[in-house]
Design a protein around this motif. Sequence first.
Motif, PDB file in Angstrom:
ATOM      1  N   ILE A  24       0.843  -1.202   0.000  1.00  0.00           N
ATOM      2  CA  ILE A  24       0.000   0.000   0.000  1.00  0.00           C
ATOM      3  C   ILE A  24       0.873   1.245   0.000  1.00  0.00           C
ATOM      4  N   ARG A  34       1.186   0.003  -4.859  1.00  0.00           N
ATOM      5  CA  ARG A  34       0.919  -1.156  -5.721  1.00  0.00           C
ATOM      6  C   ARG A  34      -0.563  -1.177  -6.108  1.00  0.00           C
ATOM      7  N   PRO A  35      -0.897  -1.852  -7.199  1.00  0.00           N
ATOM      8  CA  PRO A  35      -2.293  -1.904  -7.658  1.00  0.00           C
ATOM      9  C   PRO A  35      -3.227  -2.542  -6.617  1.00  0.00           C
ATOM     10  N   CYS A  36      -4.440  -2.015  -6.560  1.00  0.00           N
ATOM     11  CA  CYS A  36      -5.427  -2.474  -5.580  1.00  0.00           C
ATOM     12  C   CYS A  36      -5.745  -3.960  -5.740  1.00  0.00           C
ATOM     13  N   ILE A  57      -3.137  -5.920  -3.942  1.00  0.00           N
ATOM     14  CA  ILE A  57      -3.298  -5.737  -2.495  1.00  0.00           C
ATOM     15  C   ILE A  57      -4.478  -6.557  -1.993  1.00  0.00           C
ATOM     16  N   ALA A  58      -5.592  -6.513  -2.707  1.00  0.00           N
ATOM     17  CA  ALA A  58      -6.779  -7.265  -2.302  1.00  0.00           C
ATOM     18  C   ALA A  58      -6.493  -8.767  -2.275  1.00  0.00           C
TER      19      ALA A  58
END
Length: 86
Positions: A31, A35-37, A40-41
Amino acid sequence: MGTEHRHQSHPRIVARLKRAEGHLNSVVAMIEAGRPCLEIAQQLQAVESAIRNAKQALIHDHVDHCLGARDSESELEELKTITRYL
């Protein structure tokens, strides 16, 4: 709560939780690095799954090793109490 309570499974559960802790620290770094969501998800899902698995292992171990040593009324009450966490 003041007495020591350990089972053979506890070291394995601690190891699972420490791995989850490491993954969670990685998510925080992701985060902070922007970095791309989606990435992360996905990592958060892995952390959540690891913690859920550790919790289930702890509860199943408790049911297997602790509840059989009590009278049936207190066993049933404790089972009802611990299943709230599943």
